[in-house]
Design a protein around this motif. Structure first.
Motif, PDB file in Angstrom:
ATOM      1  N   ILE A  19       0.874  -1.162   0.000  1.00 15.52           N
ATOM      2  CA  ILE A  19       0.000   0.000   0.000  1.00 15.52           C
ATOM      3  C   ILE A  19       0.917   1.220   0.000  1.00 15.52           C
ATOM      4  CG2 ILE A  19      -1.893   1.157   1.199  1.00 15.52           C
ATOM      5  CD1 ILE A  19      -2.467  -1.720   0.220  1.00 15.52           C
ATOM      6  N   VAL A  20       0.856   2.030  -1.071  1.00 17.81           N
ATOM      7  CA  VAL A  20       1.811   3.118  -1.262  1.00 17.81           C
ATOM      8  C   VAL A  20       1.088   4.464  -1.310  1.00 17.81           C
ATOM      9  CG1 VAL A  20       3.653   4.002  -2.736  1.00 17.81           C
ATOM     10  CG2 VAL A  20       3.243   1.540  -2.622  1.00 17.81           C
ATOM     11  N   PRO A  21       1.361   5.356  -0.344  1.00 17.93           N
ATOM     12  CA  PRO A  21       0.775   6.692  -0.404  1.00 17.93           C
ATOM     13  C   PRO A  21       1.543   7.577  -1.382  1.00 17.93           C
ATOM     14  CG  PRO A  21       2.107   6.481   1.570  1.00 17.93           C
ATOM     15  CD  PRO A  21       2.132   5.145   0.880  1.00 17.93           C
ATOM     16  N   ASP A  22       0.814   8.295  -2.210  1.00 15.86           N
ATOM     17  CA  ASP A  22       1.418   9.207  -3.175  1.00 15.86           C
ATOM     18  C   ASP A  22       1.012  10.642  -2.855  1.00 15.86           C
ATOM     19  OD1 ASP A  22       2.632   7.201  -4.690  1.00 15.86           O
ATOM     20  OD2 ASP A  22       0.882   6.952  -5.989  1.00 15.86           O
ATOM     21  N   GLY A  23       1.771  11.577  -3.369  1.00 15.43           N
ATOM     22  CA  GLY A  23       1.398  12.985  -3.270  1.00 15.43           C
ATOM     23  C   GLY A  23       1.704  13.616  -1.930  1.00 15.43           C
ATOM     24  N   ASP A  24       1.123  14.791  -1.748  1.00 17.50           N
ATOM     25  CA  ASP A  24       1.366  15.607  -0.561  1.00 17.50           C
ATOM     26  C   ASP A  24       0.264  15.380   0.466  1.00 17.50           C
ATOM     27  OD1 ASP A  24       2.413  17.500   1.148  1.00 17.50           O
ATOM     28  OD2 ASP A  24       1.399  19.176   0.158  1.00 17.50           O
ATOM     29  N   TRP A  25       0.654  15.020   1.678  1.00 20.01           N
ATOM     30  CA  TRP A  25      -0.276  14.790   2.776  1.00 20.01           C
ATOM     31  C   TRP A  25      -0.178  15.914   3.814  1.00 20.01           C
ATOM     32  CZ3 TRP A  25      -3.594  10.580   2.835  1.00 20.01           C
ATOM     33  CH2 TRP A  25      -3.390   9.653   1.805  1.00 20.01           C
ATOM     34  N   GLY A  26       0.370  17.051   3.425  1.00 19.39           N
ATOM     35  CA  GLY A  26       0.600  18.163   4.339  1.00 19.39           C
ATOM     36  C   GLY A  26      -0.661  18.790   4.895  1.00 19.39           C
ATOM     37  N   THR A  27      -1.795  18.565   4.265  1.00 19.93           N
ATOM     38  CA  THR A  27      -3.049  19.135   4.770  1.00 19.93           C
ATOM     39  C   THR A  27      -3.676  18.282   5.870  1.00 19.93           C
ATOM     40  OG1 THR A  27      -4.321  17.988   3.063  1.00 19.93           O
ATOM     41  CG2 THR A  27      -3.552  20.223   2.559  1.00 19.93           C
ATOM     42  N   TYR A  28      -3.138  17.103   6.103  1.00 19.22           N
ATOM     43  CA  TYR A  28      -3.708  16.211   7.115  1.00 19.22           C
ATOM     44  C   TYR A  28      -3.255  16.637   8.509  1.00 19.22           C
ATOM     45  CZ  TYR A  28      -6.105  12.632   4.430  1.00 19.22           C
ATOM     46  OH  TYR A  28      -7.013  11.949   3.662  1.00 19.22           O
ATOM     47  N   GLU A  29      -4.229  16.894   9.357  1.00 19.84           N
ATOM     48  CA  GLU A  29      -3.980  17.201  10.769  1.00 19.84           C
ATOM     49  C   GLU A  29      -4.220  15.932  11.584  1.00 19.84           C
ATOM     50  OE1 GLU A  29      -2.710  20.005  11.917  1.00 19.84           O
ATOM     51  OE2 GLU A  29      -2.663  20.858   9.912  1.00 19.84           O
ATOM     52  N   SER A  30      -4.111  16.015  12.894  1.00 18.43           N
ATOM     53  CA  SER A  30      -4.200  14.823  13.748  1.00 18.43           C
ATOM     54  C   SER A  30      -5.535  14.083  13.604  1.00 18.43           C
ATOM     55  CB  SER A  30      -3.942  15.189  15.207  1.00 18.43           C
ATOM     56  OG  SER A  30      -4.864  16.172  15.630  1.00 18.43           O
ATOM     57  N   SER A  31      -6.638  14.806  13.471  1.00 15.45           N
ATOM     58  CA  SER A  31      -7.936  14.132  13.332  1.00 15.45           C
ATOM     59  C   SER A  31      -8.035  13.401  11.989  1.00 15.45           C
ATOM     60  CB  SER A  31      -9.081  15.133  13.476  1.00 15.45           C
ATOM     61  OG  SER A  31      -9.008  16.107  12.461  1.00 15.45           O
ATOM     62  N   ASN A  32      -7.471  13.990  10.940  1.00 16.67           N
ATOM     63  CA  ASN A  32      -7.461  13.333   9.635  1.00 16.67           C
ATOM     64  C   ASN A  32      -6.595  12.072   9.645  1.00 16.67           C
ATOM     65  OD1 ASN A  32      -7.250  16.604   8.777  1.00 16.67           O
ATOM     66  ND2 ASN A  32      -8.990  15.449   7.993  1.00 16.67           N
ATOM     67  N   ILE A  33      -5.490  12.140  10.358  1.00 17.11           N
ATOM     68  CA  ILE A  33      -4.590  10.992  10.452  1.00 17.11           C
ATOM     69  C   ILE A  33      -5.299   9.833  11.139  1.00 17.11           C
ATOM     70  CG2 ILE A  33      -2.445  10.145  11.500  1.00 17.11           C
ATOM     71  CD1 ILE A  33      -1.339  13.028  11.129  1.00 17.11           C
ATOM     72  N   ASN A  34      -6.018  10.153  12.217  1.00 15.53           N
ATOM     73  CA  ASN A  34      -6.767   9.127  12.937  1.00 15.53           C
ATOM     74  C   ASN A  34      -7.859   8.517  12.064  1.00 15.53           C
ATOM     75  OD1 ASN A  34      -9.120   8.280  14.911  1.00 15.53           O
ATOM     76  ND2 ASN A  34      -7.173   8.136  16.019  1.00 15.53           N
ATOM     77  N   ASP A  35      -8.584   9.345  11.317  1.00 15.98           N
ATOM     78  CA  ASP A  35      -9.634   8.852  10.423  1.00 15.98           C
ATOM     79  C   ASP A  35      -9.054   7.991   9.313  1.00 15.98           C
ATOM     80  OD1 ASP A  35     -11.587  10.131  11.895  1.00 15.98           O
ATOM     81  OD2 ASP A  35     -11.748  11.846  10.516  1.00 15.98           O
ATOM     82  N   LEU A  36      -7.918   8.388   8.762  1.00 13.35           N
ATOM     83  CA  LEU A  36      -7.269   7.602   7.718  1.00 13.35           C
ATOM     84  C   LEU A  36      -6.935   6.209   8.227  1.00 13.35           C
ATOM     85  CD1 LEU A  36      -5.902   7.421   4.888  1.00 13.35           C
ATOM     86  CD2 LEU A  36      -3.827   8.274   6.000  1.00 13.35           C
ATOM     87  N   ARG A  37      -6.407   6.160   9.422  1.00 13.35           N
ATOM     88  CA  ARG A  37      -6.051   4.861   9.998  1.00 13.35           C
ATOM     89  C   ARG A  37      -7.289   4.021  10.263  1.00 13.35           C
ATOM     90  NH1 ARG A  37      -4.059   3.610  16.124  1.00 13.35           N
ATOM     91  NH2 ARG A  37      -4.416   1.379  15.977  1.00 13.35           N
TER      92      ARG A  37
END
Length: 152
Positions: A79-97
């Protein structure tokens, strides 16, 4: 009274015959095992459709990911993430997981993380349990971000 037992075969000949008979049981014939192939599923913060399908707020593993996981010729699915993830804050990181990646890794042990998430500086440190989870699955976090991005 004495009994004499006569064996019609010589022991010299029996042992090799038993060895050949035993070896033939373990030989599978001419079957050739094909090597397993590895597959990469790429996704970015704007498009998670390669790994997740969403239906009115219900998230599940995508059909493409399920097909690869159920394919017997596929060994590891990266599973390979591409692009810029700079807009993700802590709540977005938790939701992604929780919503996208955890169901994927729970679905099959064939899935493995590969690549770097370049979250905004300090966002990943606000959710250390998520950061540790990402790293345990094979991802890196902010590996290529310059050190001066963290200084304020």
């Amino acid at each position: 009274m004495r009994f004499k037992k006569i064996v019609p075969y010589k022991i010299k000949r029996i042992l090799p015959m038993l060895g050949i008979a035993g070896a033939s049981l373990f030989m599978g014939g001419c079957e050739k095992d094909e090597p397993l192939r590895d597959v990469e599923l790429h996704f970015n913060c704007d498009n998670l459709s390669a790994i997740t399908s969403e239906d009115h707020g219900d998230y599940s593993v995508s059909e493409l990911a399920k097909a690869y996981a159920n394919e017997p010729t596929v060994g590891t699915i990266y599973i390979v993430p591409d692009g810029d993830w700079g807009t993700y804050e802590s709540s977005n990181i938790n939701d992604l997981r929780k919503l996208s990646l955890e169901p994927l890794f729970d679905y099959s042990p064939k899935f493995r993380g590969k690549g770097d998430f370049n979250f905004s500086p300090g966002a990943a440190s606000k959710v250390p349990q998520d950061s540790l989870w990402f790293v345990s699955k094979g991802f890196t976090i902010n590996k290529y971000r310059p050190a001066n991005d963290y200084q304020r």
